[in-house]
Design a protein around this motif. Sequence first.
Motif, PDB file in Angstrom:
ATOM      1  N   ALA A  13       0.846  -1.197   0.000  1.00 48.02           N
ATOM      2  CA  ALA A  13       0.000   0.000   0.000  1.00 48.02           C
ATOM      3  C   ALA A  13       0.879   1.242   0.000  1.00 48.02           C
ATOM      4  O   ALA A  13       2.006   1.222   0.502  1.00 48.02           O
ATOM      5  CB  ALA A  13      -0.903   0.006   1.224  1.00 48.02           C
ATOM      6  N   ASP A  14       0.375   2.319  -0.558  1.00 49.37           N
ATOM      7  CA  ASP A  14       1.143   3.556  -0.603  1.00 49.37           C
ATOM      8  C   ASP A  14       1.434   4.055   0.812  1.00 49.37           C
ATOM      9  O   ASP A  14       0.532   4.122   1.646  1.00 49.37           O
ATOM     10  CB  ASP A  14       0.379   4.639  -1.369  1.00 49.37           C
ATOM     11  N   PRO A  15       2.699   4.421   1.110  1.00 52.42           N
ATOM     12  CA  PRO A  15       3.027   4.941   2.447  1.00 52.42           C
ATOM     13  C   PRO A  15       2.428   6.326   2.657  1.00 52.42           C
ATOM     14  O   PRO A  15       2.346   7.123   1.726  1.00 52.42           O
ATOM     15  CB  PRO A  15       4.552   4.991   2.426  1.00 52.42           C
ATOM     16  N   LYS A  16       2.018   6.609   3.904  1.00 55.36           N
ATOM     17  CA  LYS A  16       1.393   7.894   4.215  1.00 55.36           C
ATOM     18  C   LYS A  16       2.064   8.636   5.359  1.00 55.36           C
ATOM     19  O   LYS A  16       1.753   9.790   5.626  1.00 55.36           O
ATOM     20  CB  LYS A  16      -0.087   7.663   4.569  1.00 55.36           C
ATOM     21  N   ALA A  17       2.962   7.970   6.076  1.00 54.31           N
ATOM     22  CA  ALA A  17       3.665   8.615   7.199  1.00 54.31           C
ATOM     23  C   ALA A  17       2.698   9.184   8.230  1.00 54.31           C
ATOM     24  O   ALA A  17       2.886  10.283   8.723  1.00 54.31           O
ATOM     25  CB  ALA A  17       4.611   9.701   6.675  1.00 54.31           C
ATOM     26  N   CYS A  18       1.653   8.428   8.536  1.00 54.05           N
ATOM     27  CA  CYS A  18       0.660   8.891   9.507  1.00 54.05           C
ATOM     28  C   CYS A  18       1.172   8.807  10.939  1.00 54.05           C
ATOM     29  O   CYS A  18       0.962   9.718  11.735  1.00 54.05           O
ATOM     30  CB  CYS A  18      -0.609   8.051   9.409  1.00 54.05           C
ATOM     31  N   CYS A  19       1.824   7.691  11.289  1.00 55.13           N
ATOM     32  CA  CYS A  19       2.130   7.452  12.701  1.00 55.13           C
ATOM     33  C   CYS A  19       3.473   8.017  13.134  1.00 55.13           C
ATOM     34  O   CYS A  19       3.672   8.250  14.330  1.00 55.13           O
ATOM     35  CB  CYS A  19       2.079   5.958  12.998  1.00 55.13           C
TER      36      CYS A  19
END
Length: 236
Positions: free
Chosen positions: A45-51
Amino acid sequence: MENTENKIKITLDGKTIYARKGSTIVEAARENGIYIPTLCHFEGADPKACCRICTVKINNRFMTSCTTPVSEGMEIENNTEEINDLRKSIVELLFVSGNHFCPTCEKSGNCELQALAYRFKMLVPRFPFSFPRKEVDASNPKIVKEQNRCILCKRCIKTIRDEEGRHYFAYKNRGQHLEVVLDPVLGADMPDELAKKAMENCPTGSILYKGKGFEQPIGTRKYDNQPIGSEIENQS
């Protein structure tokens, strides 16, 4: 001898390693047997750098390793006291901002957040518990959505779709009221295998498959006998 063709040289925690061109830091680390913790990141899945728990330091700047591509000569700090304390503080914040009671959770032993708390030796969080009042949505015939354990990582949103690409899960509300919910119409006909996959992909016990509880005995679960990340570190 390692084939370094089409690879670039970087330094990670003082160790010289070779990485595929175009790969991210977290991918390069894993391919070289070096563990960088992740929560929102999910392979495929595309990384989102949420955490932000995959934060590393490059040229004295904090950057997320799931979204940062490697470049020739890059020098990266990963396993340092400063960075590990930052990661520990993120785990603590996730615990105090929800209601995580591990002994009663079906995901205990298979929970990545719990496993990270053990890895970073979390005892009493440095932040006060907020004890928010959040709902448990058990209206779906296959899924229980426990909002008290949701860390808003988007893994279910990104990975659980039907054959037409429609998302079963989505964000609802904004700010402190933001939550991940299951589409009641699409979710009504969710196949069993997809419902089980949603539970498996969730890094906590926020998504549970109905009908079976504690099917796998405590003591035999994924992180009961080996710390998270050891499957990567032991391959080197």
